[in-house]
Motif scaffolding. Sequence first.
Motif, PDB file in Angstrom:
ATOM      1  N   GLY A 108     -33.117   7.297  21.446  1.00 47.98           N
ATOM      2  CA  GLY A 108     -32.407   6.148  20.924  1.00 47.98           C
ATOM      3  C   GLY A 108     -30.992   6.264  20.437  1.00 47.98           C
ATOM      4  N   PRO A 109     -30.571   7.322  19.700  1.00 48.45           N
ATOM      5  CA  PRO A 109     -29.228   7.297  19.124  1.00 48.45           C
ATOM      6  C   PRO A 109     -28.103   7.385  20.165  1.00 48.45           C
ATOM      7  CG  PRO A 109     -30.501   9.162  18.245  1.00 48.45           C
ATOM      8  CD  PRO A 109     -31.324   8.496  19.297  1.00 48.45           C
ATOM      9  N   LEU A 110     -26.974   6.799  19.805  1.00 52.18           N
ATOM     10  CA  LEU A 110     -25.758   6.910  20.608  1.00 52.18           C
ATOM     11  C   LEU A 110     -25.243   8.338  20.486  1.00 52.18           C
ATOM     12  CD1 LEU A 110     -23.480   5.420  22.234  1.00 52.18           C
ATOM     13  CD2 LEU A 110     -22.363   5.046  20.015  1.00 52.18           C
ATOM     14  N   VAL A 111     -25.031   9.017  21.625  1.00 50.30           N
ATOM     15  CA  VAL A 111     -24.604  10.413  21.597  1.00 50.30           C
ATOM     16  C   VAL A 111     -23.266  10.660  22.296  1.00 50.30           C
ATOM     17  CG1 VAL A 111     -26.898  11.410  21.239  1.00 50.30           C
ATOM     18  CG2 VAL A 111     -26.103  10.939  23.567  1.00 50.30           C
ATOM     19  N   ALA A 112     -22.745   9.673  23.003  1.00 51.00           N
ATOM     20  CA  ALA A 112     -21.433   9.813  23.647  1.00 51.00           C
ATOM     21  C   ALA A 112     -20.826   8.425  23.800  1.00 51.00           C
ATOM     22  CB  ALA A 112     -21.560  10.485  25.012  1.00 51.00           C
ATOM     23  N   MET A 113     -19.497   8.371  23.744  1.00 49.06           N
ATOM     24  CA  MET A 113     -18.840   7.076  23.929  1.00 49.06           C
ATOM     25  C   MET A 113     -17.416   7.284  24.405  1.00 49.06           C
ATOM     26  SD  MET A 113     -18.342   5.815  19.997  1.00 49.06           S
ATOM     27  CE  MET A 113     -17.577   6.860  18.751  1.00 49.06           C
ATOM     28  N   THR A 114     -16.926   6.263  25.087  1.00 48.67           N
ATOM     29  CA  THR A 114     -15.526   6.216  25.485  1.00 48.67           C
ATOM     30  C   THR A 114     -15.024   4.804  25.255  1.00 48.67           C
ATOM     31  OG1 THR A 114     -13.926   6.833  27.195  1.00 48.67           O
ATOM     32  CG2 THR A 114     -15.887   5.690  27.961  1.00 48.67           C
ATOM     33  N   TYR A 115     -13.790   4.685  24.786  1.00 46.83           N
ATOM     34  CA  TYR A 115     -13.137   3.396  24.587  1.00 46.83           C
ATOM     35  C   TYR A 115     -11.946   3.327  25.530  1.00 46.83           C
ATOM     36  CZ  TYR A 115     -15.713   1.573  20.612  1.00 46.83           C
ATOM     37  OH  TYR A 115     -16.687   1.036  19.816  1.00 46.83           O
ATOM     38  N   VAL A 116     -11.786   2.175  26.168  1.00 44.45           N
ATOM     39  CA  VAL A 116     -10.744   1.996  27.178  1.00 44.45           C
ATOM     40  C   VAL A 116      -9.994   0.706  26.885  1.00 44.45           C
ATOM     41  CG1 VAL A 116     -10.260   1.831  29.641  1.00 44.45           C
ATOM     42  CG2 VAL A 116     -12.258   3.139  28.855  1.00 44.45           C
ATOM     43  N   ASP A 117      -8.675   0.798  26.801  1.00 42.27           N
ATOM     44  CA  ASP A 117      -7.833  -0.382  26.616  1.00 42.27           C
ATOM     45  C   ASP A 117      -7.472  -0.933  27.985  1.00 42.27           C
ATOM     46  OD1 ASP A 117      -7.717  -0.259  23.749  1.00 42.27           O
ATOM     47  OD2 ASP A 117      -6.393   1.475  23.974  1.00 42.27           O
ATOM     48  N   VAL A 118      -7.731  -2.233  28.184  1.00 46.10           N
ATOM     49  CA  VAL A 118      -7.520  -2.875  29.479  1.00 46.10           C
ATOM     50  C   VAL A 118      -6.427  -3.924  29.347  1.00 46.10           C
ATOM     51  CG1 VAL A 118      -8.612  -4.224  31.321  1.00 46.10           C
ATOM     52  CG2 VAL A 118      -9.955  -2.509  30.068  1.00 46.10           C
ATOM     53  N   ASP A 119      -5.479  -3.860  30.286  1.00 47.04           N
ATOM     54  CA  ASP A 119      -4.391  -4.836  30.347  1.00 47.04           C
ATOM     55  C   ASP A 119      -4.242  -5.264  31.798  1.00 47.04           C
ATOM     56  OD1 ASP A 119      -2.158  -6.407  30.013  1.00 47.04           O
ATOM     57  OD2 ASP A 119      -0.803  -4.755  29.514  1.00 47.04           O
ATOM     58  N   GLY A 120      -4.903  -6.349  32.171  1.00 45.31           N
ATOM     59  CA  GLY A 120      -4.862  -6.817  33.551  1.00 45.31           C
ATOM     60  C   GLY A 120      -5.519  -5.815  34.480  1.00 45.31           C
TER      61      GLY A 120
END
Length: 191
Positions: A108-120
């Motif tokens: 169940g727990p979140l173990v990895a993540m990525t954040y991505v900024d999108v512009d068009g």
Amino acid sequence: MGEKIVLPAGAPERVELEAGGWTVVARSFGAKLDADRIDHARLSALVSRAAGPVRELDAGDVDAVLRLDAVTADDYPGSIATQHEPLDRSTAMPSDSRRAFGAFATDGPLVAMTYVDVDGAAAETGFTVVHPGARRQGLGVAVKAASVLQLVADGVARFRTGGSLENTGILRANDALGYVRDEEWVTLERR
């Protein structure tokens, strides 16, 4: 700690600064990936290798995101060019312009993540992180691959990423996805 400057590695003024007592204390990179160069089958296989689910994160995941961010706050090598500002409820909240993808453990727990900024049609990875107890399992690669696949499906054509040249895990992940390093930066410090 002294004053710091970030410059392209090949900047002419670097030689003068180093001769004047400045020292390279960190190296960072930038890399690109164009949608027409993506191997969709390979990226899909990288996602499917994760033991647990990999999916886009939403508002219901913010508490899990904040927990993982707190556990990994000191895990960003490099210097000012690769610093990570700790997330708060506002900056952890995914949106249309700030997309997030995560991998979850089978229990169940979140173990990895990525954040991505999108512009068009352009996207830039803000950060990717893996829980210390879940590293070397391909989860950083899986979340980055999931982000690329989904964002391409949503019309993104150009991807950028970067980080510390000391971070061999992210370098390997980017190589596996097909990113091509196209810039290198140095952080100089005057002591």
